[in-house]
Structure formats: C-alpha cells, structure tokens
Design a protein around this motif. Structure first.
Motif, short mmCIF file in Angstrom:
data_model
loop_
_atom_site.label_atom_id
_atom_site.label_comp_id
_atom_site.label_asym_id
_atom_site.label_seq_id
_atom_site.Cartn_x
_atom_site.Cartn_y
_atom_site.Cartn_z
N PHE A 188 53.56 29.69 44.27
CA PHE A 188 54.09 30.96 43.75
C PHE A 188 53.38 32.17 44.34
CE2 PHE A 188 50.59 29.96 40.91
CZ PHE A 188 49.98 31.17 40.66
N MET A 189 52.23 32.00 45.00
CA MET A 189 51.58 33.17 45.58
C MET A 189 50.55 32.73 46.62
SD MET A 189 48.90 34.51 42.63
CE MET A 189 48.26 35.79 43.72
N GLU A 190 50.19 33.69 47.47
CA GLU A 190 49.14 33.49 48.46
C GLU A 190 48.20 34.70 48.35
OE1 GLU A 190 47.00 34.15 52.11
OE2 GLU A 190 48.82 35.29 51.65
N SER A 191 46.92 34.41 48.06
CA SER A 191 45.96 35.50 47.83
C SER A 191 44.62 35.13 48.46
CB SER A 191 45.79 35.75 46.34
OG SER A 191 44.79 36.73 46.09
N ARG A 192 44.17 36.03 49.37
CA ARG A 192 42.87 35.88 50.00
C ARG A 192 42.73 34.53 50.73
NH1 ARG A 192 38.84 38.25 45.25
NH2 ARG A 192 39.84 40.31 45.09
N GLY A 193 43.82 34.13 51.33
CA GLY A 193 43.78 32.91 52.12
C GLY A 193 43.96 31.64 51.31
N PHE A 194 44.27 31.75 50.02
CA PHE A 194 44.49 30.58 49.17
C PHE A 194 45.96 30.57 48.68
CE2 PHE A 194 39.92 31.00 49.03
CZ PHE A 194 39.47 29.69 49.00
N TYR A 195 46.52 29.34 48.70
CA TYR A 195 47.89 29.15 48.23
C TYR A 195 47.83 28.50 46.85
CZ TYR A 195 49.12 29.99 53.09
OH TYR A 195 49.26 30.55 54.34
N ARG A 196 48.36 29.21 45.84
CA ARG A 196 48.27 28.72 44.48
C ARG A 196 49.57 28.00 44.08
NH1 ARG A 196 45.15 33.90 41.65
NH2 ARG A 196 43.21 33.64 42.85
N VAL A 197 49.38 26.87 43.39
CA VAL A 197 50.47 26.01 42.96
C VAL A 197 50.51 26.01 41.44
CG1 VAL A 197 51.43 23.70 43.01
CG2 VAL A 197 50.22 24.59 45.01
N ALA A 209 48.10 25.08 38.64
CA ALA A 209 47.61 23.71 38.71
C ALA A 209 46.55 23.54 39.77
CB ALA A 209 48.77 22.76 39.01
N GLY A 210 46.52 24.41 40.84
CA GLY A 210 45.53 24.28 41.88
C GLY A 210 45.67 25.39 42.89
N SER A 211 44.64 25.52 43.78
CA SER A 211 44.62 26.54 44.81
C SER A 211 44.10 25.88 46.08
CB SER A 211 43.72 27.71 44.39
OG SER A 211 43.72 28.70 45.39
N PHE A 212 44.77 26.11 47.24
CA PHE A 212 44.46 25.42 48.48
C PHE A 212 44.43 26.43 49.63
CE2 PHE A 212 46.71 22.57 45.66
CZ PHE A 212 45.97 21.39 45.70
N GLN A 213 43.47 26.22 50.55
CA GLN A 213 43.41 27.05 51.74
C GLN A 213 44.48 26.66 52.76
OE1 GLN A 213 39.36 26.72 53.15
NE2 GLN A 213 38.76 28.61 52.09
N SER A 214 44.86 25.39 52.74
CA SER A 214 45.88 24.92 53.68
C SER A 214 47.25 24.90 52.98
CB SER A 214 45.52 23.51 54.17
OG SER A 214 46.59 22.98 54.94
N ARG A 215 48.20 25.48 53.61
CA ARG A 215 49.55 25.48 53.02
C ARG A 215 50.14 24.08 53.00
NH1 ARG A 215 53.32 29.19 51.66
NH2 ARG A 215 55.49 28.44 51.63
N ASN A 216 49.83 23.26 54.01
CA ASN A 216 50.34 21.89 54.02
C ASN A 216 49.83 21.11 52.82
OD1 ASN A 216 51.74 22.34 56.39
ND2 ASN A 216 50.06 21.65 57.70
N ASN A 217 48.54 21.31 52.50
CA ASN A 217 47.99 20.63 51.32
C ASN A 217 48.67 21.12 50.05
OD1 ASN A 217 46.25 19.19 52.95
ND2 ASN A 217 44.56 20.67 52.74
N ALA A 218 48.93 22.42 50.00
CA ALA A 218 49.60 22.98 48.82
C ALA A 218 51.01 22.39 48.66
CB ALA A 218 49.66 24.51 48.94
N GLU A 219 51.73 22.23 49.78
CA GLU A 219 53.07 21.68 49.71
C GLU A 219 53.06 20.21 49.29
OE1 GLU A 219 54.71 22.43 53.54
OE2 GLU A 219 55.18 24.56 53.12
N ARG A 220 52.08 19.43 49.80
CA ARG A 220 51.98 18.03 49.39
C ARG A 220 51.66 17.92 47.90
NH1 ARG A 220 49.44 17.15 54.53
NH2 ARG A 220 47.39 17.45 53.56
#
Length: 352
Positions: free
Chosen positions: A313-322, A286-297
């Motif tokens: 579900f994963m963290e790759s190259r500094g991005f957190y994917r939702v 659904a999206g990819s975020f550099q900040s984990r807080n943004n990903a959690e929100r």
C-alpha cells in the motif's frame, strides 16, 4: 364463395389467376367489361390468395387450401354439366373440342348452329312445264346425217325423250372438221369443273387460328414481360440487398452502443478505483521490506493464508509496506486490529 371473391377482383383488375387452373382476363370497352379465359397462366401470383386471406381474416395457407378446394369443385362441375357460373359476368363452359371458354351473360352459344344454317342452300323447284322450241328430227333425217358424216366421227345419240317428243330435245352442237387420228383439243376454261369453295374456307380458318394464337402469345408476353425479361427478379434482388444493408446497419449500431456501454463501465470502475486510492484509509500493516520482490512474495503468502485484500500500500524511505487489509472506517480498522492481536499476530495501524 371463392367465385364471389373472383368477381370482386375482376371488377378492379385486368387479370385474376386461379392457381393450377387458369386466368380470367378482363378488359373494358366503353362502359362494358369483357371477360375471357386463358388456361396458359396457372402460376400463383398471390392476388386471389391474399384477397381471400384479407377478407376472411385467415392465413395465406388456409386461403390457398380454399382455392384448391374451389378448383376441384369447379373441375367436377365442368365434367358433369360443362358449365360453371361466375356471377354477374357469365359462365365458364367447355367448347365443342373440350377446351374452356368464358361466355358473357346475354351472349348466345349457338354461333356454330347459325353458321351451319347460313351455309345451306335451298334447292330451286324444277318446273315440270317444258316448251318445245324445235321440231323433233325424224328417223329418216338421222339416217341421212349418219351417211353424210365422215368416217371416224359419230352422231350424238338421241335420247328417248327426243323420240317420243315429250320433252325439249337437246340441240346438237356443230363439230369442227377434224381429221382422223388427231387428238382432241384441250377443254376450255369454261368446260373445266369449278373448284369447290371448301378449300378457300379452310384456308381462312387456318389464318384466323394463327391470328388468334399470335394474339394470345402477344398478350401473355405483354402481361408477363417484366417477369420474362428479368425486371421482377432484379427488383427482388435490389429489395433484398436493401433489407440486408438495413440489417447490417442495425447490427453495427447495436455493436457501437455495446462498445460505448463497456467503455463507460470501465471508465466508471477506474474512477471508483482512483477515488478509493485517493481516500485515506486505515491499513493493518503486516511487514515492511526493502526489496519490492520480497514484498510481493509476502503479499502472495498472505493471500494464500486467507487474506485476499493483502497488498503493497505504500513505499516510504526505501521500504515497501504490506498490509493484511485496509478500512475507511476507523472503528472497523481497530476491530480487525484487535481480532488479529488476539491471535498473537504482529500488526500495527497506519493511516495513509
């Protein structure tokens, strides 16, 4: 019927208590069993009640009710006839004072009558034949004796029999020469009246009664020594403590098994979760975020919008994917992908 159970217990026990009435005491002398009755012991020791309950296959309360009916019947019988049979041993009877005693079969109840008959004495016949051993004193001799007698002393009067000469006269006793005004000497032991034997017999009866009372008290103390010294209470407390310990051990074992079951369930759930995470799944991104807080929100927003399985579900190259959701089966994953696309929702699939 209760007297039958009473006789059965007397054959094998040395004491059978009838609650609220009294106790039958049994002892064996040689080959003969001696039965007596004690109206001091009236508490319910459970022997008779348990025996009736076992014989008739009824509850203890029903057996106790039968015993109470038996006591009422026994008391009414003793009021009307003063005798209640307990075959084959004998009868329960009332004595002269109204107390209760047990009379063995074949024993006589006429001891008091026999004692009375033995206490009587037969009067000896008095012989009417009397021989004259001395001549009768004449009137002149009596007057001479009075003249010679000192003043202050009297000649014993003669009886009419002496004057008639029909019976043997009483020989006058020689009196000592006593001066006038001297008090008479005390009577000798032979002249004193003999004491009656009733007093000594009464003392013997009191002694026998004291001995019997002491024997009864000693028997009661012997039979109830454990209860009166607290031994029975100590044994009861020890048994209750033993049962309480067994109960606590059982509860501890149940708690231990319960804790083991919970631990095994948690371990199984962790294994399943680890297995699920270790499998490669098809994630609908659904999206990819550099900040984990943004990903959690963003995950929280998706869950509120109706996607409960949304997750990082994963963290790759500094991005957190939702992802919206994830599937093990490829067909299911692309079917959900097609459905989201039809709603103009931006989504792509990653196998991770």
């Amino acid at each position: 019927m209760v007297e039958k159970y009473l006789a059965e217990l007397l054959a094998t026990n040395n004491r059978v208590i009838v609650p609220d009435f009294g106790a039958f005491m049994a002892k064996t002398e040689g080959e003969k069993k001696i039965i007596s009755f004690n109206d001091f012991l009236k508490y319910n020791d459970g022997l008779l009640v348990n025996h009736i309950a076992s014989k008739e296959n009824i509850s203890r309360d029903e057996a106790l009710a039968k015993v109470k009916e038996f006591v009422i019947s026994l008391q009414e019988t003793l009021k009307s006839s003063s005798r209640f049979p307990i075959p084959p041993y004998g009868t329960l009877e009332r004595d002269e004072r109204g107390g209760l005693k047990f009379v063995m079969t074949g024993e006589s109840n006429t001891a008091s009558t026999q004692a009375h008959s033995h206490g009587t004495t037969k009067s000896e016949p008095v012989s009417s034949k009397v021989e004259l051993s001395e001549p009768v004193a004449s009137k002149t001799e009596i007057q001479n004796q009075k003249a010679e007698q000192p003043k202050g002393q009297q000649i014993p009067p003669t009886s009419p029999q002496q004057s008639t000469g029909g019976t043997k006269p009483t020989q006058p006793q020689a009196k000592p020469n006593v001066k006038p005004g001297t008090p008479p000497p005390p009577p000798s032991k032979s002249d004193m009246p003999k004491k009656s034997g009733k007093k000594s017999g009464f003392g013997v009866l009191i002694g026998v009664a004291i001995v019997i009372i002491l024997a009864v008290i000693a028997g009661v103390l012997y039979l109830n020594w454990d209860e009166w010294t607290g031994k029975a209470e100590k044994e009861r407390i020890a048994l209750e403590q033993k049962r309480e310990k067994a109960r606590m051990d059982s509860l501890a074992e149940i708690e231990r098994l319960r804790a083991d079951s919970i631990r095994e369930a948690e371990e199984y759930a962790a294994q399943q979760e680890a297995l699920r995470k270790s499998e490669k799944r098809y994630h609908l991104v659904a999206g990819s975020f550099q900040s984990r807080n943004n990903a959690e929100r963003f995950v929280q927003q998706l869950q509120k919008q109706g996607y409960p399985n949304a997750e990082i579900f994963m963290e790759s190259r500094g991005f957190y994917r939702v992802s919206y959701n994830s599937f093990v089966d490829r067909k299911e994953a692309f079917a959900e992908y097609k459905r989201l696309k039809e709603k103009d929702i931006q989504v792509w699939v990653i196998r991770h």
